[in-house]
Design an enzyme around this catalytic site. Structure first.
Site, mmCIF file in Angstrom:
data_model
loop_
_atom_site.group_PDB
_atom_site.id
_atom_site.type_symbol
_atom_site.label_atom_id
_atom_site.label_comp_id
_atom_site.label_asym_id
_atom_site.label_seq_id
_atom_site.Cartn_x
_atom_site.Cartn_y
_atom_site.Cartn_z
ATOM 1 N N ARG A 52 -67.115 -45.125 47.226
ATOM 2 C CA ARG A 52 -68.306 -44.411 46.748
ATOM 3 C C ARG A 52 -68.296 -42.960 47.259
ATOM 4 O O ARG A 52 -68.672 -42.033 46.530
ATOM 5 C CB ARG A 52 -69.569 -45.137 47.224
ATOM 6 C CG ARG A 52 -70.877 -44.499 46.770
ATOM 7 C CD ARG A 52 -71.062 -44.563 45.256
ATOM 8 N NE ARG A 52 -72.445 -44.292 44.869
ATOM 9 C CZ ARG A 52 -72.883 -44.285 43.624
ATOM 10 N NH1 ARG A 52 -72.054 -44.542 42.627
ATOM 11 N NH2 ARG A 52 -74.140 -44.048 43.341
ATOM 12 N N HIS A 62 -71.324 -34.026 37.441
ATOM 13 C CA HIS A 62 -71.522 -35.192 36.574
ATOM 14 C C HIS A 62 -72.905 -35.814 36.742
ATOM 15 O O HIS A 62 -73.568 -36.149 35.756
ATOM 16 C CB HIS A 62 -70.415 -36.211 36.878
ATOM 17 C CG HIS A 62 -70.527 -37.471 36.096
ATOM 18 N ND1 HIS A 62 -70.344 -37.513 34.727
ATOM 19 C CD2 HIS A 62 -70.828 -38.739 36.481
ATOM 20 C CE1 HIS A 62 -70.502 -38.748 34.305
ATOM 21 N NE2 HIS A 62 -70.817 -39.512 35.340
ATOM 22 N N ASP A 63 -73.350 -35.995 37.998
ATOM 23 C CA ASP A 63 -74.662 -36.619 38.227
ATOM 24 C C ASP A 63 -75.813 -35.794 37.667
ATOM 25 O O ASP A 63 -76.957 -36.268 37.641
ATOM 26 C CB ASP A 63 -74.889 -36.889 39.726
ATOM 27 C CG ASP A 63 -74.437 -38.290 40.138
ATOM 28 O OD1 ASP A 63 -74.184 -39.128 39.250
ATOM 29 O OD2 ASP A 63 -74.331 -38.541 41.360
ATOM 30 N N SER A 121 -72.348 -41.594 30.759
ATOM 31 C CA SER A 121 -71.168 -41.919 31.554
ATOM 32 C C SER A 121 -70.533 -43.226 31.041
ATOM 33 O O SER A 121 -70.234 -43.325 29.848
ATOM 34 C CB SER A 121 -71.564 -42.007 33.031
ATOM 35 O OG SER A 121 -70.448 -42.006 33.861
ATOM 36 N N ASP A 136 -69.613 -30.571 35.283
ATOM 37 C CA ASP A 136 -69.047 -31.925 35.416
ATOM 38 C C ASP A 136 -67.520 -31.841 35.511
ATOM 39 O O ASP A 136 -66.854 -31.401 34.568
ATOM 40 C CB ASP A 136 -69.459 -32.755 34.179
ATOM 41 C CG ASP A 136 -69.122 -34.244 34.311
ATOM 42 O OD1 ASP A 136 -68.275 -34.601 35.134
ATOM 43 O OD2 ASP A 136 -69.734 -35.032 33.560
HETATM 44 C C1 LIG Z 1 -82.110 -50.813 43.270
HETATM 45 C C2 LIG Z 1 -81.611 -49.479 42.899
HETATM 46 O O1 LIG Z 1 -81.486 -48.588 43.665
HETATM 47 S S1 LIG Z 1 -81.190 -49.299 41.355
HETATM 48 C C3 LIG Z 1 -80.620 -47.688 41.153
HETATM 49 C C4 LIG Z 1 -79.763 -47.791 40.042
HETATM 50 N N1 LIG Z 1 -78.763 -46.816 40.225
HETATM 51 C C5 LIG Z 1 -78.283 -46.248 39.188
HETATM 52 O O2 LIG Z 1 -78.706 -46.442 38.088
HETATM 53 C C6 LIG Z 1 -77.180 -45.346 39.437
HETATM 54 C C7 LIG Z 1 -77.560 -43.994 39.097
HETATM 55 N N2 LIG Z 1 -78.260 -43.324 40.189
HETATM 56 C C8 LIG Z 1 -77.575 -42.585 41.083
HETATM 57 O O3 LIG Z 1 -76.376 -42.537 41.066
HETATM 58 C C9 LIG Z 1 -78.349 -41.818 42.113
HETATM 59 O O4 LIG Z 1 -79.499 -42.535 42.444
HETATM 60 C C10 LIG Z 1 -78.715 -40.394 41.658
HETATM 61 C C11 LIG Z 1 -77.474 -39.645 41.241
HETATM 62 C C12 LIG Z 1 -79.685 -40.422 40.504
HETATM 63 C C13 LIG Z 1 -79.422 -39.670 42.807
HETATM 64 O O5 LIG Z 1 -78.596 -39.727 43.947
HETATM 65 P P1 LIG Z 1 -79.223 -39.682 45.412
HETATM 66 O O6 LIG Z 1 -78.225 -40.251 46.335
HETATM 67 O O7 LIG Z 1 -80.560 -40.333 45.449
HETATM 68 O O8 LIG Z 1 -79.494 -38.170 45.673
HETATM 69 P P2 LIG Z 1 -78.941 -37.200 46.756
HETATM 70 O O9 LIG Z 1 -77.507 -36.916 46.543
HETATM 71 O O10 LIG Z 1 -79.873 -36.061 46.794
HETATM 72 O O11 LIG Z 1 -79.014 -37.991 48.118
HETATM 73 C C14 LIG Z 1 -80.250 -38.300 48.692
HETATM 74 C C15 LIG Z 1 -80.006 -39.327 49.762
HETATM 75 O O12 LIG Z 1 -79.063 -38.829 50.704
HETATM 76 C C16 LIG Z 1 -79.667 -38.693 51.974
HETATM 77 N N3 LIG Z 1 -79.082 -37.543 52.609
HETATM 78 C C17 LIG Z 1 -79.078 -36.262 52.181
HETATM 79 N N4 LIG Z 1 -78.403 -35.496 53.048
HETATM 80 C C18 LIG Z 1 -77.962 -36.299 54.014
HETATM 81 C C19 LIG Z 1 -77.181 -36.094 55.183
HETATM 82 N N5 LIG Z 1 -76.731 -34.898 55.519
HETATM 83 N N6 LIG Z 1 -76.911 -37.161 55.961
HETATM 84 C C20 LIG Z 1 -77.373 -38.397 55.633
HETATM 85 N N7 LIG Z 1 -78.103 -38.662 54.538
HETATM 86 C C21 LIG Z 1 -78.388 -37.621 53.742
HETATM 87 C C22 LIG Z 1 -81.155 -38.539 51.671
HETATM 88 O O13 LIG Z 1 -81.942 -38.888 52.818
HETATM 89 C C23 LIG Z 1 -81.307 -39.544 50.568
HETATM 90 O O14 LIG Z 1 -81.259 -40.826 51.098
HETATM 91 P P3 LIG Z 1 -82.035 -42.057 50.392
HETATM 92 O O15 LIG Z 1 -81.646 -42.060 48.967
HETATM 93 O O16 LIG Z 1 -81.564 -43.254 51.165
HETATM 94 O O17 LIG Z 1 -83.487 -41.753 50.572
HETATM 95 N N1 LIG Z 2 -74.257 -41.851 39.662
HETATM 96 C C1 LIG Z 2 -73.611 -42.622 38.673
HETATM 97 C C2 LIG Z 2 -72.209 -42.125 38.546
HETATM 98 C C3 LIG Z 2 -71.436 -42.695 37.416
HETATM 99 O O1 LIG Z 2 -71.845 -42.131 36.216
HETATM 100 C C4 LIG Z 2 -73.644 -44.086 39.014
HETATM 101 O O2 LIG Z 2 -73.715 -44.403 40.204
HETATM 102 O O3 LIG Z 2 -73.603 -44.923 38.132
#
Ligand SMILES: CC(=O)SCCNC(=O)CCNC(=O)[C@H](O)C(C)(C)COP(=O)(O)OP(=O)(O)OC[C@H]1O[C@@H](n2cnc3c(N)ncnc32)[C@H](O)[C@@H]1OP(=O)(O)O
Ligand SMILES: N[C@@H](CCO)C(=O)O
Length: 351
Positions: free
Chosen positions: A202, A319-320, A136, A290
């Site tokens: 977001r 995309h994700d 990305s 995507d």
């Molecule tokens: C400190 C850090 O976190 S660093 C992380 C660094 N981040 C990055 O590098 C960005 C890249 N990562 C991302 O964008 C994301 O983490 C991804 C794409 C990999 C995964 O996305 P996620 O949001 O975890 O996955 P998903 O879409 O399945 O959502 C799960 C979350 O939604 C919540 N959820 C799912 N359905 C619902 C709903 N109907 N209502 C409320 N919450 C919900 C789950 O409980 C879960 O919550 P949590 O993450 O707080 O435990």
């Molecule tokens: N999930 C990604 C989307 C952008 O590639 C992020 O939060 O960085």
């Protein structure tokens, strides 16, 4: 052992915009041991809200026995300039004023960021990477770096990314920034300015990171009787809240602007001419669902890059998928890095 360090650049750093940073710092991690001839470097560029801890967001690819293995590779990842995970960003202190930059933070481009990364590369005394990989926004930066310095890496891996931001991408980002602007706190000079707007941003962004099918799969209502309080609605809110716990609206603003200005062709006459400069053996990967960076974009890159290979991840996640489909991505990468796959595998576009 994974180590986090800070690289300090004390001199004025001129930017493409004509503005400057009085200096900057980059927070970076290293994992593994640099070998004697420095030929085992894997440099990773992270996505929009990512950080320098690759295992936080690409766990399936990094680790003992995985594609990028710290027992063999020296893995480096730096938080992007403009971000909020240790590198200089809008909440950092401006040495000129002694206060956080906030709205005074200068406009950054991917080209500026890779110039900063390149100073870190020189500081680490690394001539050439074994692999430069990014997804990305990180893919945009990896590509920009390889265009600016064609010898910087032997192999280049670009995942769910593009060579030039599209009108569609700019429109999506501008709509997200409009949400931030609508937040009455946005004009304040505080760390939390615009944070409500960023939650909405977001939620808007999520629509472009996922797909119709992904929402059907994870957010479908189980009850036939419900007329309000839908799962998909609380999911959108949760995603906004979750980002607000770990990000700020200023970085969000600047990094989306950075993405908008992405165009490797700037200064080279055309995007194709810029891509022709690449010397690295290149793998371009797209996700078939995507809608933010459709696979037409990656196919274009693969066609224009001299020594290139194109592969597609099959996913409902949109995309994700580049972060979520690590089993598929691992197979694709392993095949490429071990040179097993056929050259130029073209998948017909569905767009
Ligand atoms: C400190 C850090 O976190 S660093 C992380 C660094 N981040 C990055 O590098 C960005 C890249 N990562 C991302 O964008 C994301 O983490 C991804 C794409 C990999 C995964 O996305 P996620 O949001 O975890 O996955 P998903 O879409 O399945 O959502 C799960 C979350 O939604 C919540 N959820 C799912 N359905 C619902 C709903 N109907 N209502 C409320 N919450 C919900 C789950 O409980 C879960 O919550 P949590 O993450 O707080 O435990
Ligand atoms: N999930 C990604 C989307 C952008 O590639 C992020 O939060 O960085």
């Amino acid at each position: 052992m994974l180590k986090g360090r800070v690289f300090e650049h004390y001199n004025e750093f001129q930017l493409e915009s004509g503005q400057y940073l009085p200096g900057f710092q980059l927070f970076y991690t290293t994992w593994g041991t640099l070998n004697a001839d420095k030929s085992n470097v894997v440099w990773v560029c992270h996505a929009l809200t990512g950080n320098a801890f690759v295992k936080d967001w690409w766990d399936g690819l990094f680790g003992e026995g995985k594609t990028f293995d710290p027992s063999k590779d020296f893995i480096v990842c730096a938080n992007t300039l403009g971000g909020c995970y240790g590198s200089t960003g809008p909440l950092s202190l401006n040495p000129d004023s002694g206060k956080p930059y906030y709205h005074a933070f200068p406009t950054l481009t991917n080209r500026d960021v890779v110039r900063a990364f390149d100073l870190l590369r020189e500081h680490l005394e690394i001539n050439q990477f074994k692999v430069l990989v990014g997804g990305s926004l990180g893919g945009q930066q990896a590509l920009e770096w390889a265009v600016q310095h064609p010898g910087v890496t032997r192999q280049l891996v670009l995942v769910a990314s593009n060579a030039r931001q599209t009108p569609w991408g700019v429109a999506l980002n501008e709509t997200q920034r409009m949400a931030i602007e609508q937040d009455v706190t946005w004009q304040l000079n505080t760390d939390a300015a615009g944070i409500s707007g960023m939650k909405t941003a977001r939620a808007i962004a999520l629509l472009s990171y996922r797909s119709y099918s992904a929402y059907n799969r994870s957010q479908r209502e189980k009850s036939l009787e419900r007329i309000d309080q839908f799962r998909a609605a609380s999911y959108q809110k949760h995603q906004g809240e979750k980002l607000a716990q770990r990000f700020n609206a200023f970085s969000y603003w600047h990094l989306t602007k950075m993405m908008d200005s992405h165009n490797v062709g700037r200064g080279f006459g055309s995007v194709e001419a810029a891509l022709q400069r690449l010397k690295a053996e290149t793998l371009v990967v797209g996700v078939d669902s995507d809608i933010l960076f459709p696979i037409t974009e990656q196919r274009f890159m693969a066609r224009s890059i001299p020594d290139s290979n194109f592969q597609v991840i099959r996913s409902v996640f949109g995309h994700d998928g580049f972060l979520l489909e690590t089993d598929q991505l691992k197979d694709i990468l392993d095949n490429f890095l071990q040179k097993k796959q056929q050259r130029k595998t073209w998948i017909p576009t569905v767009f």
